[in-house]
Design a protein around this motif. Structure first.
Motif, PDB file in Angstrom:
ATOM      1  N   TYR A  33       1.020  -1.202  -0.076  1.00  0.00           N
ATOM      2  CA  TYR A  33      -0.171   0.014   0.022  1.00  0.00           C
ATOM      3  C   TYR A  33       0.898   1.366   0.055  1.00  0.00           C
ATOM      4  CZ  TYR A  33      -3.249  -3.571   1.546  1.00  0.00           C
ATOM      5  OH  TYR A  33      -4.034  -4.699   1.489  1.00  0.00           O
ATOM      6  N   GLU A  34       0.415   2.258  -0.949  1.00  0.00           N
ATOM      7  CA  GLU A  34       1.258   3.619  -0.957  1.00  0.00           C
ATOM      8  C   GLU A  34      -0.177   4.484  -0.405  1.00  0.00           C
ATOM      9  OE1 GLU A  34       2.377   6.338  -4.378  1.00  0.00           O
ATOM     10  OE2 GLU A  34       3.570   4.696  -4.110  1.00  0.00           O
ATOM     11  N   ILE A  35       0.078   5.249   0.607  1.00  0.00           N
ATOM     12  CA  ILE A  35      -0.811   5.893   1.233  1.00  0.00           C
ATOM     13  C   ILE A  35      -0.666   7.508   1.318  1.00  0.00           C
ATOM     14  CG2 ILE A  35      -2.489   6.297   3.238  1.00  0.00           C
ATOM     15  CD1 ILE A  35      -1.863   3.331   3.983  1.00  0.00           C
ATOM     16  N   ARG A  36      -1.549   8.265   0.917  1.00  0.00           N
ATOM     17  CA  ARG A  36      -1.148   9.800   1.034  1.00  0.00           C
ATOM     18  C   ARG A  36      -2.298  10.221   1.782  1.00  0.00           C
ATOM     19  NH1 ARG A  36      -0.559  12.501  -4.631  1.00  0.00           N
ATOM     20  NH2 ARG A  36      -2.528  11.888  -4.614  1.00  0.00           N
ATOM     21  N   LEU A  37      -2.241  11.257   2.953  1.00  0.00           N
ATOM     22  CA  LEU A  37      -3.254  11.771   3.838  1.00  0.00           C
ATOM     23  C   LEU A  37      -3.439  13.171   3.178  1.00  0.00           C
ATOM     24  CD1 LEU A  37      -4.956  12.086   6.306  1.00  0.00           C
ATOM     25  CD2 LEU A  37      -2.859  12.382   7.501  1.00  0.00           C
ATOM     26  N   PHE A  38      -4.560  13.539   2.855  1.00  0.00           N
ATOM     27  CA  PHE A  38      -4.981  14.951   2.893  1.00  0.00           C
ATOM     28  C   PHE A  38      -5.807  15.512   3.964  1.00  0.00           C
ATOM     29  CE2 PHE A  38      -4.350  13.136  -1.420  1.00  0.00           C
ATOM     30  CZ  PHE A  38      -4.171  14.180  -2.120  1.00  0.00           C
ATOM     31  N   THR A  39      -5.034  16.390   4.954  1.00  0.00           N
ATOM     32  CA  THR A  39      -5.584  16.923   6.058  1.00  0.00           C
ATOM     33  C   THR A  39      -4.999  18.384   6.232  1.00  0.00           C
ATOM     34  OG1 THR A  39      -6.221  16.355   8.388  1.00  0.00           O
ATOM     35  CG2 THR A  39      -3.987  16.207   7.568  1.00  0.00           C
ATOM     36  N   GLY A  40      -5.569  19.183   7.238  1.00  0.00           N
ATOM     37  CA  GLY A  40      -5.097  20.488   7.559  1.00  0.00           C
ATOM     38  C   GLY A  40      -3.792  20.549   8.020  1.00  0.00           C
ATOM     39  N   PRO A  41      -3.123  21.557   7.692  1.00  0.00           N
ATOM     40  CA  PRO A  41      -1.596  21.902   8.047  1.00  0.00           C
ATOM     41  C   PRO A  41      -1.524  21.785   9.516  1.00  0.00           C
ATOM     42  CG  PRO A  41      -2.594  23.949   7.452  1.00  0.00           C
ATOM     43  CD  PRO A  41      -3.586  22.806   6.798  1.00  0.00           C
ATOM     44  N   GLN A  42      -2.443  21.924  10.541  1.00  0.00           N
ATOM     45  CA  GLN A  42      -2.467  21.889  11.766  1.00  0.00           C
ATOM     46  C   GLN A  42      -1.914  20.426  12.370  1.00  0.00           C
ATOM     47  OE1 GLN A  42      -5.017  22.555   9.800  1.00  0.00           O
ATOM     48  NE2 GLN A  42      -6.731  23.773  11.084  1.00  0.00           N
ATOM     49  N   ARG A  43      -2.370  19.451  11.519  1.00  0.00           N
ATOM     50  CA  ARG A  43      -2.036  18.105  12.067  1.00  0.00           C
ATOM     51  C   ARG A  43      -0.937  17.559  11.031  1.00  0.00           C
ATOM     52  NH1 ARG A  43      -3.880  17.588  17.010  1.00  0.00           N
ATOM     53  NH2 ARG A  43      -6.222  18.074  17.130  1.00  0.00           N
ATOM     54  N   LYS A  44      -0.065  18.231  10.346  1.00  0.00           N
ATOM     55  CA  LYS A  44       0.782  17.774   9.553  1.00  0.00           C
ATOM     56  C   LYS A  44       1.938  17.003  10.265  1.00  0.00           C
ATOM     57  CE  LYS A  44       3.592  19.059   5.360  1.00  0.00           C
ATOM     58  NZ  LYS A  44       4.831  18.618   5.740  1.00  0.00           N
ATOM     59  N   ALA A  45       2.408  17.723  11.225  1.00  0.00           N
ATOM     60  CA  ALA A  45       3.686  17.155  11.687  1.00  0.00           C
ATOM     61  C   ALA A  45       3.365  15.706  12.510  1.00  0.00           C
ATOM     62  CB  ALA A  45       4.093  18.325  12.932  1.00  0.00           C
ATOM     63  N   VAL A  46       2.167  16.070  13.403  1.00  0.00           N
ATOM     64  CA  VAL A  46       1.807  14.708  13.917  1.00  0.00           C
ATOM     65  C   VAL A  46       1.519  13.457  13.336  1.00  0.00           C
ATOM     66  CG1 VAL A  46      -0.568  15.184  14.550  1.00  0.00           C
ATOM     67  CG2 VAL A  46       0.650  13.833  16.304  1.00  0.00           C
ATOM     68  N   ALA A  47       0.903  13.853  12.016  1.00  0.00           N
ATOM     69  CA  ALA A  47       0.532  12.758  11.151  1.00  0.00           C
ATOM     70  C   ALA A  47       1.791  12.102  10.356  1.00  0.00           C
ATOM     71  CB  ALA A  47      -0.390  12.885  10.081  1.00  0.00           C
ATOM     72  N   GLU A  49       4.683  12.117  11.946  1.00  0.00           N
ATOM     73  CA  GLU A  49       5.548  11.320  12.896  1.00  0.00           C
ATOM     74  C   GLU A  49       4.885   9.926  12.777  1.00  0.00           C
ATOM     75  OE1 GLU A  49       5.469  12.744  16.869  1.00  0.00           O
ATOM     76  OE2 GLU A  49       6.597  14.821  16.249  1.00  0.00           O
ATOM     77  N   MET A  50       3.751   9.442  12.628  1.00  0.00           N
ATOM     78  CA  MET A  50       3.322   8.374  12.403  1.00  0.00           C
ATOM     79  C   MET A  50       3.622   7.589  11.260  1.00  0.00           C
ATOM     80  SD  MET A  50      -0.640   8.669  13.543  1.00  0.00           S
ATOM     81  CE  MET A  50      -1.006   6.741  13.600  1.00  0.00           C
ATOM     82  N   GLY A  51       4.345   8.578  10.428  1.00  0.00           N
ATOM     83  CA  GLY A  51       4.615   7.906   9.118  1.00  0.00           C
ATOM     84  C   GLY A  51       3.783   7.948   7.869  1.00  0.00           C
ATOM     85  N   PHE A  52       2.938   8.854   7.905  1.00  0.00           N
ATOM     86  CA  PHE A  52       1.967   9.134   6.844  1.00  0.00           C
ATOM     87  C   PHE A  52       2.766  10.473   5.945  1.00  0.00           C
ATOM     88  CE2 PHE A  52      -1.117   7.491   9.683  1.00  0.00           C
ATOM     89  CZ  PHE A  52      -1.921   6.750   8.792  1.00  0.00           C
ATOM     90  N   ARG A  53       2.374  10.295   4.696  1.00  0.00           N
ATOM     91  CA  ARG A  53       2.758  11.296   3.885  1.00  0.00           C
ATOM     92  C   ARG A  53       1.535  12.307   3.658  1.00  0.00           C
ATOM     93  NH1 ARG A  53       3.376  11.017  -2.848  1.00  0.00           N
ATOM     94  NH2 ARG A  53       3.780  13.025  -3.214  1.00  0.00           N
ATOM     95  N   VAL A  54       1.907  13.662   4.200  1.00  0.00           N
ATOM     96  CA  VAL A  54       0.807  14.287   4.407  1.00  0.00           C
ATOM     97  C   VAL A  54       0.590  15.353   3.177  1.00  0.00           C
ATOM     98  CG1 VAL A  54      -0.144  16.330   5.687  1.00  0.00           C
ATOM     99  CG2 VAL A  54       0.879  14.108   6.471  1.00  0.00           C
ATOM    100  N   ILE A  55      -0.358  15.606   2.418  1.00  0.00           N
ATOM    101  CA  ILE A  55      -0.627  16.716   1.477  1.00  0.00           C
ATOM    102  C   ILE A  55      -1.460  17.744   2.241  1.00  0.00           C
ATOM    103  CG2 ILE A  55      -1.439  17.624  -0.783  1.00  0.00           C
ATOM    104  CD1 ILE A  55      -0.457  14.606  -1.804  1.00  0.00           C
ATOM    105  N   PRO A  56      -1.116  18.917   2.692  1.00  0.00           N
ATOM    106  CA  PRO A  56      -2.197  19.863   3.507  1.00  0.00           C
ATOM    107  C   PRO A  56      -3.124  20.451   2.304  1.00  0.00           C
ATOM    108  CG  PRO A  56       0.000  20.360   3.687  1.00  0.00           C
ATOM    109  CD  PRO A  56       0.315  19.354   2.338  1.00  0.00           C
ATOM    110  N   ILE A  57      -4.470  20.470   3.229  1.00  0.00           N
ATOM    111  CA  ILE A  57      -5.441  21.008   2.331  1.00  0.00           C
ATOM    112  C   ILE A  57      -5.917  22.444   3.283  1.00  0.00           C
ATOM    113  CG2 ILE A  57      -6.492  18.861   1.594  1.00  0.00           C
ATOM    114  CD1 ILE A  57      -8.309  18.750   3.944  1.00  0.00           C
TER     115      ILE A  57
END
Length: 422
Positions: A33-47, A49-57
């Motif tokens: 699995y290749e996972i990308r997470l779209f969420t707000g920049p407020q939670r970018k750092a903590v996500a 740290e879990m290992g998610f690749r974050v694309i801010p919305i």
């Protein structure tokens, strides 16, 4: 081996983001699995740290999002409509970003939180299979049982109550139709229809809905056939070492965690007041009030000899060290109390919290009182301390461990990729 590309879309609110990320976290270790997470920049750092690749919305709309998400008081019909109306502007901003992103880099499957409408609406437009994750399991309309958001309707005891609930279900549909009509211009881009041919809500996936909770506690029935229960996942994803509270000095006390979550800023003054009233009557208890300010520097203040006020405490690490919990009825802390077998006093404030409170009461795992009724809170707290038999809570705690969420999630992903049209 070709990887399965999964895009996850979740608003940066703890009660929505944390359950979905906890559900998906085991897949980060699977090379399939290749996972990308779209969420707000407020939670970018903590996500991350879990290992998610974050694309801010909503990078340019953080203040606007916070204003919409954090109400100045308890919602009513007018303020709820205004909140939804304001949310649509943000939803459309996210949709624009997702359309552009997915036309260039199309995922195999989308997983969207149940209030993060952009993910499902755009996925449906682009014919991408999608899954809804639902942290408030009873928010979805069903064919029988108590409708939610009516102040906590429980199991009907009389025919009159059954009629009341039938009217509540019909009223819910009528209300949604009226709101959809009023907002029709702003929903036009999605060719939006409130219900599909099966008479099911289109804001949730018609292919797969994963209820992040426990079927054993549910009072409703008649869920869609593609609705699956995956077990409870409400724990914080913040690192416990960033919130160092030493509990060893309080070994001689009954330890009480007090929380009203992360969104109810307007409720914190009353929470502190009610805690102080209890602390005066119960010097043998020490109360730890968490203000829900995650992501900030940890602070601890001694408000009274037996009341400590902290900026934030991760539930997963600290609830096991408590004897009792007083909380607002949020999904995360509700299920953490079950997982760790902690009796609770629920003081519901808003949203789905009254519905959680009545489920806790009927299941025999919690007591409840009105949030500003000091005398009722005092009586309920006394009963909480005096009760010896919490066998129902222990039974549910064991049941919570039986769910196999990762296996269910993987099975649904592969099912949808193989036969989306079924």
């Amino acid at each position: 081996m070709r990887k399965i590309k999964i895009d996850v879309v979740v608003v940066p609110l703890s009660g929505h983001l944390f359950p979905t990320l906890n559900l998906l976290a085991p897949l980060l270790k699977d090379p399939l699995y290749e996972i990308r997470l779209f969420t707000g920049p407020q939670r970018k750092a903590v996500a991350e740290e879990m290992g998610f690749r974050v694309i801010p919305i909503l990078e340019n709309c953080v203040d606007e999002f916070e204003r919409v998400a954090n109400n100045e008081g308890q919602l009513n019909l007018i303020s709820a409509y205004r909140q939804l109306s304001a949310s649509l502007d943000l939803i459309n901003v996210v949709s624009d970003q997702l359309v552009q992103e997915w036309q260039e880099n199309r995922p195999d499957i989308v997983i969207a939180d149940f209030i993060t409408l952009s993910g499902g609406l755009v996925a449906e437009q682009l014919n991408i299979p999608w899954i809804t994750t639902m942290a408030t399991q009873f928010a979805i309309e069903t064919t029988d049982g108590p409708p939610c958001f009516f102040g906590g309707m429980g199991s009907p005891k009389t025919s009159f109550q059954s009629v009341q609930q039938w009217l509540g279900r019909k009223g819910t549909r009528l209300g949604k139709r009226i709101v959809t009509f009023l907002l029709r211009g702003r929903l036009k881009r999605y060719d939006f229809k409130l219900y599909n041919k099966k008479n099911q809500e289109t804001i949730y996936s018609p292919y797969s809905i994963l209820g992040i909770g426990m079927k054993e506690l549910e009072l409703k029935s008649g869920f869609p056939e593609h609705y699956l229960w995956v077990g409870p996942f409400g724990s914080s994803i913040e690192r416990a070492e960033n919130y160092p509270l030493d509990l060893s000095p309080y070994a001689g006390y009954k330890k009480i965690l007090v929380s009203c979550g992360t969104q109810l800023a307007w409720a914190k003054d009353n929470l502190l007041y009610q805690t102080q009233q209890l602390a005066e009557v119960h010097p043998d208890c020490h109360f730890f009030v968490t203000l829900g300010f995650g992501g900030q520097d940890f602070r601890c203040e001694e408000l009274m000899d037996n009341v400590s006020v902290v900026s934030y405490l991760p539930y997963k690490e600290y609830i096991p060290q408590m004897d009792y919990v007083i909380h607002h009825g949020g999904a995360g802390i509700f299920y953490q109390c079950i997982i760790y077998g902690k009796p609770a006093l629920i003081l519901p404030h808003d949203y789905d919290q009254y519905d959680y409170a009545v489920r806790g009461l009927e299941a025999g795992i919690a007591l409840t009182a009105k949030r500003e009724d000091t005398e009722a809170i005092g009586r309920a707290f006394d009963e909480l301390l005096d009760r010896d038999d919490w066998s129902d809570l222990n039974k549910l705690s064991r049941a919570a461990q039986i769910y196999q969420p990762t296996e269910i999630l993987k099975s649904e992903i592969h099912r949808l990729l193989g036969d989306k049209e079924k």
